[in-house]
Design a protein around this motif. Sequence first.
Motif, PDB file in Angstrom:
ATOM      1  N   ILE A  38       0.926  -1.273   0.071  1.00 18.31           N
ATOM      2  CA  ILE A  38       0.014  -0.216  -0.154  1.00 18.31           C
ATOM      3  C   ILE A  38       1.070   1.234   0.238  1.00 18.31           C
ATOM      4  O   ILE A  38       0.459   2.527  -0.860  1.00 18.31           O
ATOM      5  CB  ILE A  38      -0.809   0.131   0.612  1.00 18.31           C
ATOM      6  CG1 ILE A  38      -2.064  -0.813   0.999  1.00 18.31           C
ATOM      7  CG2 ILE A  38      -1.404   1.722   1.436  1.00 18.31           C
ATOM      8  CD1 ILE A  38      -2.652  -1.403   2.198  1.00 18.31           C
ATOM      9  N   GLU A  39       2.170   1.304   1.138  1.00 19.70           N
ATOM     10  CA  GLU A  39       2.766   2.623   0.793  1.00 19.70           C
ATOM     11  C   GLU A  39       3.585   2.472  -0.731  1.00 19.70           C
ATOM     12  O   GLU A  39       3.610   3.151  -0.864  1.00 19.70           O
ATOM     13  CB  GLU A  39       3.688   2.136   2.266  1.00 19.70           C
ATOM     14  CG  GLU A  39       4.485   3.293   2.100  1.00 19.70           C
ATOM     15  CD  GLU A  39       6.250   3.344   3.530  1.00 19.70           C
ATOM     16  OE1 GLU A  39       6.389   4.133   3.562  1.00 19.70           O
ATOM     17  OE2 GLU A  39       6.058   2.684   3.358  1.00 19.70           O
ATOM     18  N   GLY A  40       3.772   1.522  -1.381  1.00 22.75           N
ATOM     19  CA  GLY A  40       4.529   2.078  -2.142  1.00 22.75           C
ATOM     20  C   GLY A  40       3.739   2.140  -3.524  1.00 22.75           C
ATOM     21  O   GLY A  40       3.830   2.495  -4.576  1.00 22.75           O
ATOM     22  N   ARG A  41       2.602   1.765  -3.534  1.00 20.02           N
ATOM     23  CA  ARG A  41       1.595   1.851  -4.922  1.00 20.02           C
ATOM     24  C   ARG A  41       0.976   3.188  -4.580  1.00 20.02           C
ATOM     25  O   ARG A  41       0.513   3.706  -5.423  1.00 20.02           O
ATOM     26  CB  ARG A  41       0.133   0.935  -3.920  1.00 20.02           C
ATOM     27  CG  ARG A  41      -0.692   0.978  -5.561  1.00 20.02           C
ATOM     28  CD  ARG A  41      -1.601  -0.080  -5.233  1.00 20.02           C
ATOM     29  NE  ARG A  41      -2.800  -0.087  -4.265  1.00 20.02           N
ATOM     30  CZ  ARG A  41      -2.653  -1.524  -2.954  1.00 20.02           C
ATOM     31  NH1 ARG A  41      -1.721  -2.205  -3.176  1.00 20.02           N
ATOM     32  NH2 ARG A  41      -3.486  -0.921  -2.292  1.00 20.02           N
ATOM     33  N   ASP A  42       0.572   3.525  -3.708  1.00 19.86           N
ATOM     34  CA  ASP A  42      -0.219   5.082  -3.087  1.00 19.86           C
ATOM     35  C   ASP A  42       0.412   6.659  -2.783  1.00 19.86           C
ATOM     36  O   ASP A  42       0.855   6.122  -1.763  1.00 19.86           O
ATOM     37  CB  ASP A  42      -1.560   5.307  -1.584  1.00 19.86           C
ATOM     38  CG  ASP A  42      -2.432   3.766  -2.449  1.00 19.86           C
ATOM     39  OD1 ASP A  42      -2.619   4.245  -3.802  1.00 19.86           O
ATOM     40  OD2 ASP A  42      -2.786   2.761  -1.690  1.00 19.86           O
ATOM     41  N   GLU A  80      -6.475   2.928   3.217  1.00 20.83           N
ATOM     42  CA  GLU A  80      -5.705   1.764   2.197  1.00 20.83           C
ATOM     43  C   GLU A  80      -5.351   0.920   3.781  1.00 20.83           C
ATOM     44  O   GLU A  80      -5.259  -0.466   4.129  1.00 20.83           O
ATOM     45  CB  GLU A  80      -5.259   1.747   1.493  1.00 20.83           C
ATOM     46  CG  GLU A  80      -5.754   2.223   0.265  1.00 20.83           C
ATOM     47  CD  GLU A  80      -7.193   1.524  -0.802  1.00 20.83           C
ATOM     48  OE1 GLU A  80      -7.021   0.489  -0.365  1.00 20.83           O
ATOM     49  OE2 GLU A  80      -8.220   1.766  -0.188  1.00 20.83           O
ATOM     50  N   LEU A  81      -4.749   1.894   4.112  1.00 27.33           N
ATOM     51  CA  LEU A  81      -3.981   0.911   5.793  1.00 27.33           C
ATOM     52  C   LEU A  81      -5.220   0.554   6.479  1.00 27.33           C
ATOM     53  O   LEU A  81      -5.286  -0.928   7.445  1.00 27.33           O
ATOM     54  CB  LEU A  81      -3.048   1.993   6.339  1.00 27.33           C
ATOM     55  CG  LEU A  81      -1.446   1.912   5.330  1.00 27.33           C
ATOM     56  CD1 LEU A  81      -1.154   2.483   6.179  1.00 27.33           C
ATOM     57  CD2 LEU A  81      -0.190   0.629   5.273  1.00 27.33           C
ATOM     58  N   VAL A  82      -5.845   2.149   7.123  1.00 24.98           N
ATOM     59  CA  VAL A  82      -7.443   1.439   8.023  1.00 24.98           C
ATOM     60  C   VAL A  82      -8.149   0.367   7.115  1.00 24.98           C
ATOM     61  O   VAL A  82      -8.254  -1.155   7.963  1.00 24.98           O
ATOM     62  CB  VAL A  82      -8.073   1.762   7.862  1.00 24.98           C
ATOM     63  CG1 VAL A  82      -9.328   2.008   8.345  1.00 24.98           C
ATOM     64  CG2 VAL A  82      -7.210   3.523   8.658  1.00 24.98           C
ATOM     65  N   GLU A 133       5.193   0.246  12.290  1.00 20.33           N
ATOM     66  CA  GLU A 133       4.982   0.955  12.699  1.00 20.33           C
ATOM     67  C   GLU A 133       5.451   2.157  11.814  1.00 20.33           C
ATOM     68  O   GLU A 133       4.725   3.471  11.233  1.00 20.33           O
ATOM     69  CB  GLU A 133       5.650   1.518  13.859  1.00 20.33           C
ATOM     70  CG  GLU A 133       4.892   2.185  14.497  1.00 20.33           C
ATOM     71  CD  GLU A 133       5.385   2.302  16.122  1.00 20.33           C
ATOM     72  OE1 GLU A 133       6.546   3.552  16.278  1.00 20.33           O
ATOM     73  OE2 GLU A 133       5.472   1.906  17.184  1.00 20.33           O
ATOM     74  N   SER A 134       6.630   2.384  11.629  1.00 15.97           N
ATOM     75  CA  SER A 134       7.273   2.613  10.472  1.00 15.97           C
ATOM     76  C   SER A 134       6.947   2.681   9.168  1.00 15.97           C
ATOM     77  O   SER A 134       6.370   3.971   8.875  1.00 15.97           O
ATOM     78  CB  SER A 134       8.641   2.060  10.071  1.00 15.97           C
ATOM     79  OG  SER A 134       9.409   2.302  11.556  1.00 15.97           O
ATOM     80  N   ILE A 135       5.875   2.412   8.502  1.00 14.62           N
ATOM     81  CA  ILE A 135       5.619   2.049   7.787  1.00 14.62           C
ATOM     82  C   ILE A 135       4.180   3.226   7.630  1.00 14.62           C
ATOM     83  O   ILE A 135       3.806   4.742   7.158  1.00 14.62           O
ATOM     84  CB  ILE A 135       4.439   1.000   6.352  1.00 14.62           C
ATOM     85  CG1 ILE A 135       5.812   0.049   6.334  1.00 14.62           C
ATOM     86  CG2 ILE A 135       3.413   1.238   5.527  1.00 14.62           C
ATOM     87  CD1 ILE A 135       5.793  -0.990   6.040  1.00 14.62           C
ATOM     88  N   TRP A 136       3.628   3.119   8.611  1.00 17.57           N
ATOM     89  CA  TRP A 136       2.339   4.282   9.077  1.00 17.57           C
ATOM     90  C   TRP A 136       2.502   5.671   9.861  1.00 17.57           C
ATOM     91  O   TRP A 136       2.212   6.897   9.141  1.00 17.57           O
ATOM     92  CB  TRP A 136       1.660   3.921  10.193  1.00 17.57           C
ATOM     93  CG  TRP A 136       0.805   2.255  10.073  1.00 17.57           C
ATOM     94  CD1 TRP A 136       0.237   0.794  10.244  1.00 17.57           C
ATOM     95  CD2 TRP A 136      -1.143   2.734  10.109  1.00 17.57           C
ATOM     96  NE1 TRP A 136      -0.252   0.783   9.720  1.00 17.57           N
ATOM     97  CE2 TRP A 136      -1.970   2.043  10.386  1.00 17.57           C
ATOM     98  CE3 TRP A 136      -1.561   3.371  10.158  1.00 17.57           C
ATOM     99  CZ2 TRP A 136      -2.898   0.657   9.806  1.00 17.57           C
ATOM    100  CZ3 TRP A 136      -2.945   2.916  10.582  1.00 17.57           C
ATOM    101  CH2 TRP A 136      -3.664   2.034  10.019  1.00 17.57           C
ATOM    102  N   LEU A 137       3.967   5.576  10.448  1.00 16.56           N
ATOM    103  CA  LEU A 137       4.561   6.713  10.277  1.00 16.56           C
ATOM    104  C   LEU A 137       5.042   7.731   9.450  1.00 16.56           C
ATOM    105  O   LEU A 137       4.897   9.194   8.855  1.00 16.56           O
ATOM    106  CB  LEU A 137       5.875   6.692  11.078  1.00 16.56           C
ATOM    107  CG  LEU A 137       5.122   5.973  12.937  1.00 16.56           C
ATOM    108  CD1 LEU A 137       6.413   5.736  13.894  1.00 16.56           C
ATOM    109  CD2 LEU A 137       4.408   7.072  14.259  1.00 16.56           C
ATOM    110  N   ARG A 138       5.557   6.963   8.203  1.00 19.14           N
ATOM    111  CA  ARG A 138       5.975   7.740   7.276  1.00 19.14           C
ATOM    112  C   ARG A 138       4.475   8.290   6.354  1.00 19.14           C
ATOM    113  O   ARG A 138       4.701   9.387   5.884  1.00 19.14           O
ATOM    114  CB  ARG A 138       7.032   6.992   6.049  1.00 19.14           C
ATOM    115  CG  ARG A 138       8.105   6.734   6.783  1.00 19.14           C
ATOM    116  CD  ARG A 138       9.141   5.259   5.918  1.00 19.14           C
ATOM    117  NE  ARG A 138       8.632   3.789   5.132  1.00 19.14           N
ATOM    118  CZ  ARG A 138       9.550   2.981   6.024  1.00 19.14           C
ATOM    119  NH1 ARG A 138       9.870   3.478   7.452  1.00 19.14           N
ATOM    120  NH2 ARG A 138       8.268   2.438   5.551  1.00 19.14           N
TER     121      ARG A 138
END
Length: 208
Positions: A88-92, A101-103, A144-149
């Motif tokens: 998700i992080e890499g796509r959006d 999308e994370l939620v 957690e790092s993904i969400w924080l970024r």
Amino acid sequence: MAVARPRKGAPRGGPAKGGGFDRRGQLLAVAAELFATQGYSKTTVRDIADAAGILAGSIYHHFDSKEAVLDEILQEFLSGLHERFAAIEGRDDDPRAALSELVRASFAAIEETPHAVAVYQNESGNLAREEAFAYVGAYSARIESIWLRVLTAGQASGVFRPDLDVKPTYLFIRDAVWSTVRWYRPGGPLRSEAVADHYLGLLYGGLL
């Protein structure tokens, strides 16, 4: 830091062929439900065997120990969740879309694997000091790092409020979302997509 490692209690004799009955998968599902509902420490190998309808000794044809069963449940859940979030992080590129999308992915995981979610929520604190389960904390940190970024990118782009501290913001979101496993019932009238829509409405719009 790499967190994936070979699983304990690897299958003996390989996977079932020709669409045969997956006894190993059944045992993992039964164990996950028992660990989630009555706790890992209170669940015995005999409990798992009884629930699966086999002799207790038969479990050792598939797993070396009860710990090996827990290990595989957590490995599969955490590696899959991290992979999902990283994609998700890499796509959006849009931080709000990524956060949404994370939620949604989190609520989908609760619907798809409620017992694994509950086991992780209930047992991760107890496993923090056990070397064999060090990967649990490592995966949690990477997630957690993904969400924080994503939250930080949203602030930098002006999408999210700049005055919010991203760490407690993440913790508020995380705990609100994952605690849903305590009351959400997969297969009920309320689907995970509807729960996610409702939560996102509150997150972005508030009560007033």
